[in-house]
Scaffold this active site. Structure first.
Site, PDB file in Angstrom:
ATOM      1  N   SER A 181      17.245  -0.633  15.173  1.00  0.00           N
ATOM      2  CA  SER A 181      17.928   0.628  14.849  1.00  0.00           C
ATOM      3  C   SER A 181      17.082   1.824  15.282  1.00  0.00           C
ATOM      4  O   SER A 181      17.613   2.847  15.709  1.00  0.00           O
ATOM      5  CB  SER A 181      18.270   0.698  13.357  1.00  0.00           C
ATOM      6  OG  SER A 181      17.127   0.929  12.562  1.00  0.00           O
ATOM      7  N   LYS A 241       8.668  10.181  15.585  1.00  0.00           N
ATOM      8  CA  LYS A 241       8.779   9.453  16.869  1.00  0.00           C
ATOM      9  C   LYS A 241       9.739  10.178  17.819  1.00  0.00           C
ATOM     10  O   LYS A 241       9.451  10.363  19.001  1.00  0.00           O
ATOM     11  CB  LYS A 241       9.348   8.045  16.634  1.00  0.00           C
ATOM     12  CG  LYS A 241       8.423   7.060  15.962  1.00  0.00           C
ATOM     13  CD  LYS A 241       9.133   5.695  15.940  1.00  0.00           C
ATOM     14  CE  LYS A 241       8.728   4.822  14.779  1.00  0.00           C
ATOM     15  NZ  LYS A 241       7.397   4.299  14.795  1.00  0.00           N
ATOM     16  N   GLU A 285      29.699   7.236   4.390  1.00  0.00           N
ATOM     17  CA  GLU A 285      29.717   5.825   4.771  1.00  0.00           C
ATOM     18  C   GLU A 285      29.557   4.961   3.511  1.00  0.00           C
ATOM     19  O   GLU A 285      29.140   3.819   3.577  1.00  0.00           O
ATOM     20  CB  GLU A 285      28.684   5.498   5.848  1.00  0.00           C
ATOM     21  CG  GLU A 285      27.280   5.936   5.585  1.00  0.00           C
ATOM     22  CD  GLU A 285      26.357   5.554   6.738  1.00  0.00           C
ATOM     23  OE1 GLU A 285      26.237   4.362   7.025  1.00  0.00           O
ATOM     24  OE2 GLU A 285      25.754   6.462   7.336  1.00  0.00           O
ATOM     25  N   CYS A 324      26.128   7.913   9.996  1.00  0.00           N
ATOM     26  CA  CYS A 324      25.576   9.196   9.543  1.00  0.00           C
ATOM     27  C   CYS A 324      26.065  10.390  10.357  1.00  0.00           C
ATOM     28  O   CYS A 324      25.849  11.531   9.958  1.00  0.00           O
ATOM     29  CB  CYS A 324      24.054   9.155   9.586  1.00  0.00           C
ATOM     30  SG  CYS A 324      23.373   7.750   8.725  1.00  0.00           S
ATOM     31  N   HIS A 332      18.701  14.165  12.558  1.00  0.00           N
ATOM     32  CA  HIS A 332      19.076  13.204  11.513  1.00  0.00           C
ATOM     33  C   HIS A 332      17.780  12.536  11.035  1.00  0.00           C
ATOM     34  O   HIS A 332      16.982  12.078  11.856  1.00  0.00           O
ATOM     35  CB  HIS A 332      20.050  12.148  12.048  1.00  0.00           C
ATOM     36  CG  HIS A 332      20.211  10.993  11.116  1.00  0.00           C
ATOM     37  ND1 HIS A 332      20.671  11.165   9.837  1.00  0.00           N
ATOM     38  CD2 HIS A 332      19.927   9.670  11.245  1.00  0.00           C
ATOM     39  CE1 HIS A 332      20.689   9.993   9.228  1.00  0.00           C
ATOM     40  NE2 HIS A 332      20.237   9.063  10.054  1.00  0.00           N
ATOM     41  N   ASN A 387      17.004   9.157   2.418  1.00  0.00           N
ATOM     42  CA  ASN A 387      18.097   9.265   3.387  1.00  0.00           C
ATOM     43  C   ASN A 387      19.410   9.570   2.669  1.00  0.00           C
ATOM     44  O   ASN A 387      19.773   8.869   1.727  1.00  0.00           O
ATOM     45  CB  ASN A 387      18.226   7.931   4.148  1.00  0.00           C
ATOM     46  CG  ASN A 387      19.124   8.030   5.370  1.00  0.00           C
ATOM     47  OD1 ASN A 387      19.698   9.083   5.645  1.00  0.00           O
ATOM     48  ND2 ASN A 387      19.226   6.943   6.113  1.00  0.00           N
ATOM     49  N   THR A 431      13.956   3.503   1.949  1.00  0.00           N
ATOM     50  CA  THR A 431      14.530   4.722   2.551  1.00  0.00           C
ATOM     51  C   THR A 431      15.831   5.129   1.869  1.00  0.00           C
ATOM     52  O   THR A 431      16.600   5.916   2.420  1.00  0.00           O
ATOM     53  CB  THR A 431      14.800   4.527   4.064  1.00  0.00           C
ATOM     54  OG1 THR A 431      15.871   3.571   4.209  1.00  0.00           O
ATOM     55  CG2 THR A 431      13.588   4.020   4.805  1.00  0.00           C
ATOM     56  N   ASP A 479       0.866  -1.180   0.000  1.00  0.00           N
ATOM     57  CA  ASP A 479       0.000   0.000   0.000  1.00  0.00           C
ATOM     58  C   ASP A 479       0.910   1.239   0.000  1.00  0.00           C
ATOM     59  O   ASP A 479       1.807   1.346   0.841  1.00  0.00           O
ATOM     60  CB  ASP A 479      -0.843  -0.049   1.285  1.00  0.00           C
ATOM     61  CG  ASP A 479      -1.793   1.132   1.396  1.00  0.00           C
ATOM     62  OD1 ASP A 479      -2.754   1.013   2.165  1.00  0.00           O
ATOM     63  OD2 ASP A 479      -1.564   2.174   0.751  1.00  0.00           O
ATOM     64  N   SER A 501      24.520   5.303  13.306  1.00  0.00           N
ATOM     65  CA  SER A 501      24.350   3.947  13.831  1.00  0.00           C
ATOM     66  C   SER A 501      25.667   3.440  14.379  1.00  0.00           C
ATOM     67  O   SER A 501      26.742   3.894  13.990  1.00  0.00           O
ATOM     68  CB  SER A 501      23.886   3.010  12.715  1.00  0.00           C
ATOM     69  OG  SER A 501      22.627   3.410  12.259  1.00  0.00           O
TER      70      SER A 501
HETATM   71  N1  CAA Z   1      -0.684   3.446   5.860  1.00  0.00           N
HETATM   72  C1  CAA Z   1      -0.095   4.182   6.843  1.00  0.00           C
HETATM   73  N2  CAA Z   1       0.951   3.723   7.598  1.00  0.00           N
HETATM   74  C2  CAA Z   1       1.422   2.485   7.323  1.00  0.00           C
HETATM   75  C3  CAA Z   1       0.837   1.667   6.328  1.00  0.00           C
HETATM   76  C4  CAA Z   1      -0.246   2.197   5.576  1.00  0.00           C
HETATM   77  N3  CAA Z   1      -0.813   1.497   4.601  1.00  0.00           N
HETATM   78  N4  CAA Z   1       1.525   0.498   6.312  1.00  0.00           N
HETATM   79  C5  CAA Z   1       2.482   0.565   7.263  1.00  0.00           C
HETATM   80  N5  CAA Z   1       2.411   1.773   7.879  1.00  0.00           N
HETATM   81  C6  CAA Z   1       3.273   2.286   8.943  1.00  0.00           C
HETATM   82  C7  CAA Z   1       3.611   1.270  10.028  1.00  0.00           C
HETATM   83  O1  CAA Z   1       2.604   1.226  11.013  1.00  0.00           O
HETATM   84  C8  CAA Z   1       4.918   1.824  10.542  1.00  0.00           C
HETATM   85  O2  CAA Z   1       4.672   2.937  11.382  1.00  0.00           O
HETATM   86  P1  CAA Z   1       5.106   2.900  12.938  1.00  0.00           P
HETATM   87  O3  CAA Z   1       6.579   2.659  12.947  1.00  0.00           O
HETATM   88  O4  CAA Z   1       4.743   4.258  13.443  1.00  0.00           O
HETATM   89  O5  CAA Z   1       4.346   1.771  13.534  1.00  0.00           O
HETATM   90  C9  CAA Z   1       5.580   2.397   9.285  1.00  0.00           C
HETATM   91  O6  CAA Z   1       4.537   2.576   8.336  1.00  0.00           O
HETATM   92  C10 CAA Z   1       6.632   1.490   8.661  1.00  0.00           C
HETATM   93  O7  CAA Z   1       6.060   0.224   8.463  1.00  0.00           O
HETATM   94  P2  CAA Z   1       6.832  -1.077   8.933  1.00  0.00           P
HETATM   95  O8  CAA Z   1       7.368  -0.882  10.319  1.00  0.00           O
HETATM   96  O9  CAA Z   1       5.988  -2.260   8.670  1.00  0.00           O
HETATM   97  O10 CAA Z   1       8.025  -1.027   7.884  1.00  0.00           O
HETATM   98  P3  CAA Z   1       9.219  -2.026   7.700  1.00  0.00           P
HETATM   99  O11 CAA Z   1       9.387  -2.923   8.866  1.00  0.00           O
HETATM  100  O12 CAA Z   1       9.097  -2.668   6.359  1.00  0.00           O
HETATM  101  O13 CAA Z   1      10.460  -1.035   7.641  1.00  0.00           O
HETATM  102  C11 CAA Z   1      12.161   0.137   8.842  1.00  0.00           C
HETATM  103  C12 CAA Z   1      10.671   0.052   8.518  1.00  0.00           C
HETATM  104  C13 CAA Z   1      12.541  -1.013   9.770  1.00  0.00           C
HETATM  105  C14 CAA Z   1      12.477   1.471   9.500  1.00  0.00           C
HETATM  106  C15 CAA Z   1      12.948  -0.011   7.493  1.00  0.00           C
HETATM  107  O14 CAA Z   1      12.629   1.033   6.618  1.00  0.00           O
HETATM  108  C16 CAA Z   1      14.452  -0.032   7.680  1.00  0.00           C
HETATM  109  O15 CAA Z   1      15.047  -1.047   8.023  1.00  0.00           O
HETATM  110  N6  CAA Z   1      15.121   1.120   7.397  1.00  0.00           N
HETATM  111  C17 CAA Z   1      16.563   1.202   7.462  1.00  0.00           C
HETATM  112  C18 CAA Z   1      17.061   1.465   8.872  1.00  0.00           C
HETATM  113  C19 CAA Z   1      16.671   2.842   9.362  1.00  0.00           C
HETATM  114  O16 CAA Z   1      16.495   3.769   8.629  1.00  0.00           O
HETATM  115  N7  CAA Z   1      16.589   2.975  10.701  1.00  0.00           N
HETATM  116  C20 CAA Z   1      16.318   4.257  11.311  1.00  0.00           C
HETATM  117  C21 CAA Z   1      17.104   4.444  12.589  1.00  0.00           C
HETATM  118  S1  CAA Z   1      18.837   4.128  12.270  1.00  0.00           S
HETATM  119  C22 CAA Z   1      19.407   5.567  11.522  1.00  0.00           C
HETATM  120  O17 CAA Z   1      18.792   6.586  11.597  1.00  0.00           O
HETATM  121  C23 CAA Z   1      20.700   5.505  10.773  1.00  0.00           C
HETATM  122  C24 CAA Z   1      20.422   5.513   9.317  1.00  0.00           C
HETATM  123  O18 CAA Z   1      20.385   6.555   8.692  1.00  0.00           O
HETATM  124  C25 CAA Z   1      20.204   4.241   8.621  1.00  0.00           C
END
Ligand code: CAA
Length: 449
Positions: free
Chosen positions: A211, A253, A83, A120, A244, A328, A163, A31, A364
């Site tokens: 993360s 959040k 990185e 980062c 960041h 990102n 991302t 979606d 990270s």
């Molecule tokens: N409508 C509205 N919202 C929806 C939706 C829909 N149809 N479907 C899902 N969502 C929401 C979910 O509820 C969730 O929100 P919450 O976190 O508020 O609950 C959000 O969308 C994301 O959905 P998922 O959690 O299911 O997504 P995912 O598990 O596939 O991936 C992630 C999310 C784990 C962050 C992934 O993108 C990821 O691994 N990213 C890379 C790591 C990252 O960026 N981490 C951030 C902190 S680390 C950092 O900052 C360093 C860096 O730069 C990497």
């Protein structure tokens, strides 16, 4: 004490665009709301086949020097934060200086060059290094260029794929800066964490959910540490808080938790209590789970209050505007957030001279850093010179098949010389481009008129 800070900024985005709602979500069977609402992202910038961390960094730095009328002799230091490096010995800054020497008459032989790594956060650490070098009086009247440049690519079908992003932010660090003056006070939250890493590999190994938790925990630690040097932190003290931004949903959040943390025990908490009660305290609960549930419920209610929404709309939302359309940029991300906030304020004619920013960086592995900056008079003239909106508009909109092909081109594990034969999707113009490999495996670059 002479003010030291950011005197000019230039931003360079990767020239391709992956539309998350229109192109990525249907191909993944997702979606679109997961990306646009959940993560808060509409598109990612992606590098064309002739772009990489060197070309994007050199292009941003060249524009910066050209616009400010600088010559190589004016620059005593070139630091690159990345990185996405492709060499364990030779720093990206020498490649970038080599590019710049193709277009300037003089050279950078007397400039100190380096490369900083800590995920980062190294962009902010490089700004610190430049600040300290100037403050120590070692700059001989010269300025530093800090370049944060990354191709933030994930393995195909990794949850982080949505991302991704690619771009560079070049910053001129100097005395009597024209945008922001940096403060000496800093707060750190740093710990040995295994949340996101690239052990001699191009694409990250990520524990995505963890993360997010580590980001929040380290950020809170940094905020507490900052308060020990700055005194108590009140939301009214800072006009904007650039974080960041791996994706805007992460900052949503962090902002809620940060606000709850800094208003605890203040007049703001008392006013909010009339509507949503006081913040839960651990002693009032039998178990950690019950306490955590109450905290979650309070935070949800907090983010629905008018007071919080007003604060969020001023302090956070403007910092996310660019990120929503580019994804990102790792080391550049927090610097893009600052530029985004200032750009929105300029467009709204807000007078920010003398106002403060609280800048919240994160890398990270993991470390958060919080410091204050003071916006200086005339900031809007510098910000008006940014053309990032035009660059975003001009990007080539990838089909999913093109995205798959160009992801392969940038995948180092594929045929090592695939980039040399790949078809470009945008015509390069007045910019540095990748030009194949040399005899020792080095990457070569040339300037295209
Ligand atoms: N409508 C509205 N919202 C929806 C939706 C829909 N149809 N479907 C899902 N969502 C929401 C979910 O509820 C969730 O929100 P919450 O976190 O508020 O609950 C959000 O969308 C994301 O959905 P998922 O959690 O299911 O997504 P995912 O598990 O596939 O991936 C992630 C999310 C784990 C962050 C992934 O993108 C990821 O691994 N990213 C890379 C790591 C990252 O960026 N981490 C951030 C902190 S680390 C950092 O900052 C360093 C860096 O730069 C990497």
């Amino acid at each position: 004490m002479t003010a030291v800070g950011i005197d000019a900024i230039e931003i360079w985005t990767g020239k391709l665009k992956l539309d998350l709602a229109e192109t990525f979500a249907p191909a993944q069977g997702d979606d679109p709301g997961k990306y646009t609402k959940g993560l808060g992202l509409h598109a990612s910038s992606f590098p064309d086949v002739y772009e990489d961390i060197v070309t994007m960094g050199a292009n941003a730095a060249y524009r910066l020097m050209d616009r400010k009328g600088l010559e190589p002799d004016d620059i005593g230091r070139i630091d690159v934060a990345t990185e996405s490096s492709f060499d364990n010995s030779k720093p990206v800054s020498t490649y970038i200086a080599g590019c710049l020497e193709q277009v300037f008459d003089d050279d950078f032989h007397h400039a100190n060059k380096g490369e900083r790594k800590f995920a980062c956060i190294s962009g902010t650490q490089s700004v610190d290094d430049a600040y300290n070098w100037i403050r120590a009086g070692r700059n001989r009247g010269r300025a530093a260029i800090v370049i944060a440049t990354d191709t933030a690519l994930y393995a195909r079908d990794d949850p982080g794929e949505a991302t991704q992003g690619a771009g560079a932010v070049a910053m001129l660090i100097d005395e009597e800066p024209a945008i922001v003056e940096l403060s000496t006070e800093q707060g750190y939250g740093s710990a040995d964490e295994t949340d996101f890493l690239k052990p001699n590999q191009q694409f990250p190994s990520v524990d995505g959910k963890r993360s997010v938790k580590v980001y929040l925990a380290r950020m809170r630690e940094a905020l507490d540490d900052f308060a020990t040097v700055s005194g108590s932190i009140h939301p009214d003290d800072y006009h904007m808080i650039p974080f960041h931004t791996p994706f805007p949903g992460m900052v949503r959040k962090a902002a809620a938790l940060g606000y709850r943390h800094i208003v605890r025990g203040t007049d703001v908490e008392d006013v909010l209590a009339e509507e949503i009660g006081h913040q839960p305290v651990r002693e009032a609960f039998d178990s950690e789970d019950a306490f955590n549930d109450a905290i979650r419920e309070y935070t949800d209610a907090l983010t629905e209050t008018e007071r919080y929404r007003d604060w969020y709309n001023q302090a956070i939302e403007p910092t996310l505007e660019i990120s929503r359309h580019v994804g990102n940029w790792y080391t550049g991300s927090v610097h893009l957030a600052r530029a985004s906030g200032l750009k929105v304020a300029m467009e709204q004619d807000i007078d920010l001279a003398g106002e403060k920013l609280l800048v919240a960086s994160y890398g990270s592995g993991a470390q958060a850093e919080v410091h204050a900056e003071t916006i200086v008079p005339g900031w809007e003239d510098e910000i008006a010179a940014l053309d990032i909106d035009d660059q975003i508009q001009r990007r080539y909109d990838l089909s999913f098949e093109e995205y798959e092909e160009v992801h392969d081109v940038h995948n180092h594990a594929m045929d090592a010389h695939i980039e040399e034969d790949a078809e470009e999707l945008t015509p390069p113009e007045a910019e540095f481009v990748f030009d194949g490999w040399g005899r020792m495996g080095e990457r070569k670059y040339r300037y295209v008129e």
